[in-house]
Write a protein that holds these residues in place. Structure first.
Motif, mmCIF file in Angstrom:
data_model
loop_
_atom_site.group_PDB
_atom_site.id
_atom_site.type_symbol
_atom_site.label_atom_id
_atom_site.label_comp_id
_atom_site.label_asym_id
_atom_site.label_seq_id
_atom_site.Cartn_x
_atom_site.Cartn_y
_atom_site.Cartn_z
ATOM 1 N N TYR A 86 15.446 77.041 -13.198
ATOM 2 C CA TYR A 86 14.340 76.762 -14.113
ATOM 3 C C TYR A 86 14.748 75.743 -15.177
ATOM 4 C CZ TYR A 86 11.953 80.724 -11.969
ATOM 5 O OH TYR A 86 11.350 81.577 -11.074
ATOM 6 N N ASN B 120 14.686 72.334 -13.681
ATOM 7 C CA ASN B 120 13.297 71.886 -13.543
ATOM 8 C C ASN B 120 12.765 71.340 -14.861
ATOM 9 O OD1 ASN B 120 13.204 72.588 -10.867
ATOM 10 N ND2 ASN B 120 12.031 74.450 -11.172
ATOM 11 N N ARG C 147 10.975 68.372 -6.519
ATOM 12 C CA ARG C 147 10.202 69.586 -6.269
ATOM 13 C C ARG C 147 8.744 69.254 -6.058
ATOM 14 N NH1 ARG C 147 11.530 68.961 -11.444
ATOM 15 N NH2 ARG C 147 9.982 69.324 -13.060
ATOM 16 N N LYS D 196 4.772 70.870 -6.504
ATOM 17 C CA LYS D 196 3.908 71.906 -7.071
ATOM 18 C C LYS D 196 2.806 72.209 -6.056
ATOM 19 C CE LYS D 196 3.300 73.119 -10.948
ATOM 20 N NZ LYS D 196 3.469 74.347 -11.666
ATOM 21 N N HIS E 149 2.802 77.300 -7.924
ATOM 22 C CA HIS E 149 4.111 77.562 -7.331
ATOM 23 C C HIS E 149 4.919 76.279 -7.188
ATOM 24 C CE1 HIS E 149 2.726 81.587 -6.413
ATOM 25 N NE2 HIS E 149 1.621 81.040 -5.938
ATOM 26 N N VAL E 150 6.235 76.417 -7.302
ATOM 27 C CA VAL E 150 7.157 75.299 -7.101
ATOM 28 C C VAL E 150 7.879 75.522 -5.780
ATOM 29 C CG1 VAL E 150 9.214 74.124 -7.994
ATOM 30 C CG2 VAL E 150 7.469 74.964 -9.574
ATOM 31 N N ARG E 151 7.953 74.465 -4.995
ATOM 32 C CA ARG E 151 8.658 74.522 -3.717
ATOM 33 C C ARG E 151 9.567 73.310 -3.601
ATOM 34 N NH1 ARG E 151 7.494 78.922 -4.202
ATOM 35 N NH2 ARG E 151 6.019 80.183 -3.039
ATOM 36 N N TYR E 152 10.599 73.450 -2.772
ATOM 37 C CA TYR E 152 11.568 72.387 -2.534
ATOM 38 C C TYR E 152 11.680 72.171 -1.035
ATOM 39 C CZ TYR E 152 12.949 73.926 -7.191
ATOM 40 O OH TYR E 152 12.947 74.295 -8.513
#
Length: 62
Positions: free
Chosen positions: A23, A26, A34, A36, A40-43
């Motif tokens: 976090y 980020n 990343r 959005k 939600h955050v995804r990689y």
């Protein structure tokens, strides 16, 4: 979830770091790219591996 997307918890586990560190990266913009998805955050795994390669340190030759 698709095989090539991971969340912050999986990223922390993959990198072997605490979730708060993910976090913090980020919020500072220092971590891997990343995405959005709503709230939600995804990689993408490929982006994480690319980020790791870019931050690798070559051993010094003595």
């Amino acid at each position: 979830m698709t095989d090539d997307l991971i969340g912050p918890e999986e990223l922390a586990e993959y990198l072997g770091i605490p979730l708060p560190s993910v976090y913090a990266m980020n919020s500072r913009g220092t971590g891997p790219r990343r995405i959005k998805v709503g709230k939600h955050v995804r990689y993408r795994k490929a982006d994480v591996d690319r980020w790791l390669d870019e931050h690798s340190i070559e051993p010094e030759v003595v």
